[in-house]
Design a protein around this motif. Structure first.
Motif, PDB file in Angstrom:
ATOM      1  N   PRO A 155      81.714   4.066  41.666  1.00 38.19           N
ATOM      2  CA  PRO A 155      82.137   4.638  42.958  1.00 38.19           C
ATOM      3  C   PRO A 155      81.126   4.418  44.091  1.00 38.19           C
ATOM      4  O   PRO A 155      81.529   4.226  45.237  1.00 38.19           O
ATOM      5  CB  PRO A 155      82.298   6.121  42.652  1.00 38.19           C
ATOM      6  N   ASP A 156      79.832   4.383  43.764  1.00 37.82           N
ATOM      7  CA  ASP A 156      78.841   4.211  44.828  1.00 37.82           C
ATOM      8  C   ASP A 156      78.859   2.808  45.440  1.00 37.82           C
ATOM      9  O   ASP A 156      78.269   2.579  46.497  1.00 37.82           O
ATOM     10  CB  ASP A 156      77.433   4.554  44.322  1.00 37.82           C
ATOM     11  N   LEU A 157      79.564   1.857  44.809  1.00 34.15           N
ATOM     12  CA  LEU A 157      79.685   0.515  45.374  1.00 34.15           C
ATOM     13  C   LEU A 157      80.999   0.319  46.133  1.00 34.15           C
ATOM     14  O   LEU A 157      81.109  -0.588  46.958  1.00 34.15           O
ATOM     15  CB  LEU A 157      79.597  -0.548  44.271  1.00 34.15           C
ATOM     16  N   LEU A 158      81.997   1.140  45.844  1.00 32.31           N
ATOM     17  CA  LEU A 158      83.310   0.945  46.454  1.00 32.31           C
ATOM     18  C   LEU A 158      83.304   1.197  47.959  1.00 32.31           C
ATOM     19  O   LEU A 158      83.906   0.443  48.715  1.00 32.31           O
ATOM     20  CB  LEU A 158      84.362   1.812  45.773  1.00 32.31           C
ATOM     21  N   GLY A 159      82.653   2.247  48.390  1.00 35.88           N
ATOM     22  CA  GLY A 159      82.585   2.534  49.827  1.00 35.88           C
ATOM     23  C   GLY A 159      81.936   1.394  50.602  1.00 35.88           C
ATOM     24  O   GLY A 159      82.515   0.887  51.572  1.00 35.88           O
ATOM     25  N   PRO A 160      80.742   0.965  50.174  1.00 36.31           N
ATOM     26  CA  PRO A 160      80.113  -0.161  50.859  1.00 36.31           C
ATOM     27  C   PRO A 160      80.944  -1.455  50.777  1.00 36.31           C
ATOM     28  O   PRO A 160      80.987  -2.216  51.738  1.00 36.31           O
ATOM     29  CB  PRO A 160      78.775  -0.330  50.132  1.00 36.31           C
TER      30      PRO A 160
END
Length: 77
Positions: A39-44
């Protein structure tokens, strides 16, 4: 009366199904690669896709990988 209605509906459904089949995308060239992103890569990734004007995550990922490979000398323009 019900039998006729059923036949009419069946004919309509078979016609619409045929139309949907004709609209399928042609098979894509290339090899599918499954990648799970946290999830921490999806936003970026979504932000980068928007800035790159890419329509989808897969397109953004392909562009990012290609740019990285070119930038590090693994791929020529």
């Amino acid at each position: 009366m019900a039998a006729r209605l059923f036949r009419d509906i069946s004919k309509l459904m078979s016609k619409s199904t045929g139309d949907i089949t004709k609209r399928k995308r042609p098979p894509a060239a290339g090899t599918p690669v499954l990648v799970r992103l946290q999830p921490d890569l999806l936003g970026p990734l979504d932000k980068a896709a928007a800035e790159l004007s890419e329509a989808s995550r897969p397109e953004a990922i392909r562009r990012i990988i290609k740019d990285w490979l070119i930038g590090h000398g693994y791929l020529t323009h």
